[in-house]
Design a protein around this motif. Structure first.
Motif, PDB file in Angstrom:
ATOM      1  N   GLY A  63     -13.407  -8.726  -3.170  1.00  0.00           N
ATOM      2  CA  GLY A  63     -12.511  -7.475  -3.092  1.00  0.00           C
ATOM      3  C   GLY A  63     -13.048  -6.599  -3.452  1.00  0.00           C
ATOM      4  N   ALA A  64     -14.299  -6.695  -3.567  1.00  0.00           N
ATOM      5  CA  ALA A  64     -15.271  -5.900  -4.194  1.00  0.00           C
ATOM      6  C   ALA A  64     -16.023  -5.135  -2.516  1.00  0.00           C
ATOM      7  CB  ALA A  64     -16.498  -6.516  -5.050  1.00  0.00           C
ATOM      8  N   THR A  65     -16.025  -5.808  -2.185  1.00  0.00           N
ATOM      9  CA  THR A  65     -16.882  -5.698  -0.321  1.00  0.00           C
ATOM     10  C   THR A  65     -15.735  -5.361  -0.108  1.00  0.00           C
ATOM     11  OG1 THR A  65     -17.835  -7.898   0.005  1.00  0.00           O
ATOM     12  CG2 THR A  65     -17.431  -6.862   1.630  1.00  0.00           C
ATOM     13  N   LEU A  66     -14.668  -4.860  -0.214  1.00  0.00           N
ATOM     14  CA  LEU A  66     -13.941  -4.370   0.667  1.00  0.00           C
ATOM     15  C   LEU A  66     -13.179  -2.783  -0.187  1.00  0.00           C
ATOM     16  CD1 LEU A  66      -9.951  -6.942   0.967  1.00  0.00           C
ATOM     17  CD2 LEU A  66     -11.745  -6.012   3.300  1.00  0.00           C
ATOM     18  N   ARG A  67     -13.690  -3.246  -1.107  1.00  0.00           N
ATOM     19  CA  ARG A  67     -12.493  -1.581  -2.192  1.00  0.00           C
ATOM     20  C   ARG A  67     -14.364  -0.622  -1.390  1.00  0.00           C
ATOM     21  NH1 ARG A  67     -14.492  -0.986  -8.125  1.00  0.00           N
ATOM     22  NH2 ARG A  67     -13.689   1.345  -8.402  1.00  0.00           N
ATOM     23  N   SER A  68     -15.816  -1.437  -1.758  1.00  0.00           N
ATOM     24  CA  SER A  68     -17.010  -0.693  -0.231  1.00  0.00           C
ATOM     25  C   SER A  68     -16.572  -0.391  -0.115  1.00  0.00           C
ATOM     26  CB  SER A  68     -17.638  -1.612  -1.772  1.00  0.00           C
ATOM     27  OG  SER A  68     -18.830  -0.622  -0.633  1.00  0.00           O
ATOM     28  N   ARG A  69     -16.382  -0.914   1.162  1.00  0.00           N
ATOM     29  CA  ARG A  69     -16.196  -0.396   2.918  1.00  0.00           C
ATOM     30  C   ARG A  69     -14.653   0.687   2.568  1.00  0.00           C
ATOM     31  NH1 ARG A  69     -17.912  -2.767   6.740  1.00  0.00           N
ATOM     32  NH2 ARG A  69     -20.239  -4.036   6.834  1.00  0.00           N
ATOM     33  N   LEU A  70     -13.711   0.567   1.769  1.00  0.00           N
ATOM     34  CA  LEU A  70     -12.821   1.189   2.260  1.00  0.00           C
ATOM     35  C   LEU A  70     -12.837   1.840   1.158  1.00  0.00           C
ATOM     36  CD1 LEU A  70     -10.230  -1.804   3.424  1.00  0.00           C
ATOM     37  CD2 LEU A  70     -11.503  -0.221   4.304  1.00  0.00           C
ATOM     38  N   GLY A  71     -13.643   2.621   0.222  1.00  0.00           N
ATOM     39  CA  GLY A  71     -13.742   3.790  -0.169  1.00  0.00           C
ATOM     40  C   GLY A  71     -12.125   3.423  -1.424  1.00  0.00           C
ATOM     41  N   LEU A  72     -12.184   2.181  -1.532  1.00  0.00           N
ATOM     42  CA  LEU A  72     -11.114   2.318  -2.733  1.00  0.00           C
ATOM     43  C   LEU A  72     -11.191   2.847  -3.847  1.00  0.00           C
ATOM     44  CD1 LEU A  72      -9.409  -1.015  -1.110  1.00  0.00           C
ATOM     45  CD2 LEU A  72      -8.783   0.972   0.091  1.00  0.00           C
ATOM     46  N   TYR A  73      -9.896   2.823  -5.060  1.00  0.00           N
ATOM     47  CA  TYR A  73     -10.666   3.305  -6.437  1.00  0.00           C
ATOM     48  C   TYR A  73     -10.420   1.795  -7.127  1.00  0.00           C
ATOM     49  CZ  TYR A  73      -9.264   7.993  -5.063  1.00  0.00           C
ATOM     50  OH  TYR A  73      -9.412   9.291  -4.883  1.00  0.00           O
ATOM     51  N   ASP A  74      -9.640   0.433  -6.297  1.00  0.00           N
ATOM     52  CA  ASP A  74     -10.191  -0.599  -7.153  1.00  0.00           C
ATOM     53  C   ASP A  74      -9.638  -1.513  -6.249  1.00  0.00           C
ATOM     54  OD1 ASP A  74      -9.340  -3.040  -9.566  1.00  0.00           O
ATOM     55  OD2 ASP A  74      -8.105  -0.981  -9.942  1.00  0.00           O
ATOM     56  N   THR A  75      -9.608  -2.425  -6.518  1.00  0.00           N
ATOM     57  CA  THR A  75      -9.130  -3.726  -6.347  1.00  0.00           C
ATOM     58  C   THR A  75      -8.118  -4.226  -5.658  1.00  0.00           C
ATOM     59  OG1 THR A  75     -10.239  -5.718  -7.386  1.00  0.00           O
ATOM     60  CG2 THR A  75     -11.583  -4.858  -6.158  1.00  0.00           C
ATOM     61  N   TRP A  76      -7.511  -3.713  -6.217  1.00  0.00           N
ATOM     62  CA  TRP A  76      -5.299  -4.088  -6.549  1.00  0.00           C
ATOM     63  C   TRP A  76      -5.273  -3.182  -5.205  1.00  0.00           C
ATOM     64  CZ3 TRP A  76      -2.204  -3.550 -11.738  1.00  0.00           C
ATOM     65  CH2 TRP A  76      -1.589  -3.445 -11.604  1.00  0.00           C
ATOM     66  N   ALA A  77      -5.135  -3.854  -4.118  1.00  0.00           N
ATOM     67  CA  ALA A  77      -4.808  -3.459  -2.960  1.00  0.00           C
ATOM     68  C   ALA A  77      -3.400  -3.884  -2.339  1.00  0.00           C
ATOM     69  CB  ALA A  77      -5.930  -2.865  -2.038  1.00  0.00           C
ATOM     70  N   TYR A  78      -3.054  -3.858  -1.455  1.00  0.00           N
ATOM     71  CA  TYR A  78      -2.229  -4.290  -0.256  1.00  0.00           C
ATOM     72  C   TYR A  78      -2.137  -4.045   0.411  1.00  0.00           C
ATOM     73  CZ  TYR A  78      -0.216  -6.019  -4.483  1.00  0.00           C
ATOM     74  OH  TYR A  78       0.027  -5.838  -5.437  1.00  0.00           O
ATOM     75  N   PHE A  79      -2.904  -4.271   1.864  1.00  0.00           N
ATOM     76  CA  PHE A  79      -2.552  -3.684   3.707  1.00  0.00           C
ATOM     77  C   PHE A  79      -1.865  -4.210   4.551  1.00  0.00           C
ATOM     78  CE2 PHE A  79      -6.713  -5.014   1.203  1.00  0.00           C
ATOM     79  CZ  PHE A  79      -6.900  -3.957   1.299  1.00  0.00           C
ATOM     80  N   THR A  80      -1.464  -3.320   5.487  1.00  0.00           N
ATOM     81  CA  THR A  80       0.044  -3.783   6.422  1.00  0.00           C
ATOM     82  C   THR A  80      -0.135  -3.193   7.494  1.00  0.00           C
ATOM     83  OG1 THR A  80       1.376  -3.770   4.578  1.00  0.00           O
ATOM     84  CG2 THR A  80       2.560  -4.003   7.148  1.00  0.00           C
ATOM     85  N   SER A  81      -0.611  -4.776   8.594  1.00  0.00           N
ATOM     86  CA  SER A  81      -0.819  -3.374   9.953  1.00  0.00           C
ATOM     87  C   SER A  81       0.350  -3.898  11.188  1.00  0.00           C
ATOM     88  CB  SER A  81      -1.710  -5.242  10.440  1.00  0.00           C
ATOM     89  OG  SER A  81      -3.166  -4.502   9.109  1.00  0.00           O
ATOM     90  N   ILE A  82       0.449  -3.007  11.451  1.00  0.00           N
ATOM     91  CA  ILE A  82       1.774  -2.778  12.644  1.00  0.00           C
ATOM     92  C   ILE A  82       0.829  -2.541  13.623  1.00  0.00           C
ATOM     93  CG2 ILE A  82       3.963  -1.991  12.497  1.00  0.00           C
ATOM     94  CD1 ILE A  82       4.095  -1.332   9.988  1.00  0.00           C
ATOM     95  N   GLY A  83       1.131  -3.138  14.712  1.00  0.00           N
ATOM     96  CA  GLY A  83       1.196  -2.779  16.200  1.00  0.00           C
ATOM     97  C   GLY A  83       2.153  -2.289  16.774  1.00  0.00           C
ATOM     98  N   LEU A  84       2.470  -1.449  17.879  1.00  0.00           N
ATOM     99  CA  LEU A  84       2.917  -1.437  19.006  1.00  0.00           C
ATOM    100  C   LEU A  84       2.759  -0.801  20.156  1.00  0.00           C
ATOM    101  CD1 LEU A  84       5.953  -0.594  19.155  1.00  0.00           C
ATOM    102  CD2 LEU A  84       5.265   1.908  18.299  1.00  0.00           C
ATOM    103  N   LYS A  85       2.908  -0.986  21.035  1.00  0.00           N
ATOM    104  CA  LYS A  85       3.459  -0.917  22.586  1.00  0.00           C
ATOM    105  C   LYS A  85       4.028  -0.834  23.412  1.00  0.00           C
ATOM    106  CE  LYS A  85       1.347  -5.274  23.781  1.00  0.00           C
ATOM    107  NZ  LYS A  85       0.107  -5.971  24.154  1.00  0.00           N
TER     108      LYS A  85
END
Length: 170
Positions: A63-85
């Motif tokens: 979680g710390a790696t994601l926080r650092s790479r994505l510039g998040l304030y915390d590791t309390w995060a949720y992710f949703t990816s939505i693709g459309l074509k």
């Protein structure tokens, strides 16, 4: 009420395109970036481990790696990816009693959502004036894929778990 002077007292969800997130996470996945799947959370809902998913594999990160790479304030995060074509449907065989090729206005909207939950619904919405109206509600398969045909030209988007994906116009 006691932290109102903090610059992080009020904040909103961060939204990135897959391209933007993929650029921030480059080197952590192979192929084209697909999304992030949380593998384990701590006692609090903070991320302990997650998979950064690409088309040719995934990499487990903290979680710390994601926080650092994505510039998040915390590791309390949720992710949703939505693709459309969008694409034209395959032509019907001449022997088809409906008369050969599909009408020119029919399109297939398809894509993939993450995290994937077989049977979950996505809402396909069409823009009408200043509002979005749900026109179809397909379910996703175990890999998060969905596909639906639409017959009216316009601007469409997909909602998944209350998050809106990119729009497309045809």
């Amino acid at each position: 009420p006691y932290d109102s002077v903090s610059p992080r007292h009020r904040w909103t969800p961060q939204t990135l395109t897959l391209t933007q997130a993929g650029a921030k996470l480059s080197g952590l996945y192979r192929g084209k970036f697909r999304g992030i799947t949380v593998v384990r959370r701590g006692v609090s809902p903070r991320i302990v481990l997650a998979d950064v998913v690409g088309t040719r594999g995934k990499t487990r990160v903290s979680g710390a790696t994601l926080r650092s790479r994505l510039g998040l304030y915390d590791t309390w995060a949720y992710f949703t990816s939505i693709g459309l074509k969008t694409r034209k449907p395959a032509p019907r065989p001449k022997s088809d009693p409906t008369g050969g090729a599909s009408a020119s206005s029919i399109r297939v909207l398809s894509g993939r959502v993450m995290p994937a939950h077989r049977g979950a619904e996505v809402q396909v919405q069409r823009r009408t004036g200043a509002h979005w109206r749900t026109v179809r509600t397909p379910t996703v398969d175990a890999a998060g894929r969905y596909s639906v045909t639409v017959a009216r030209r316009g601007t469409y988007r997909v909602l998944y778990w209350g998050d809106a994906g990119p729009s497309t116009t045809y």
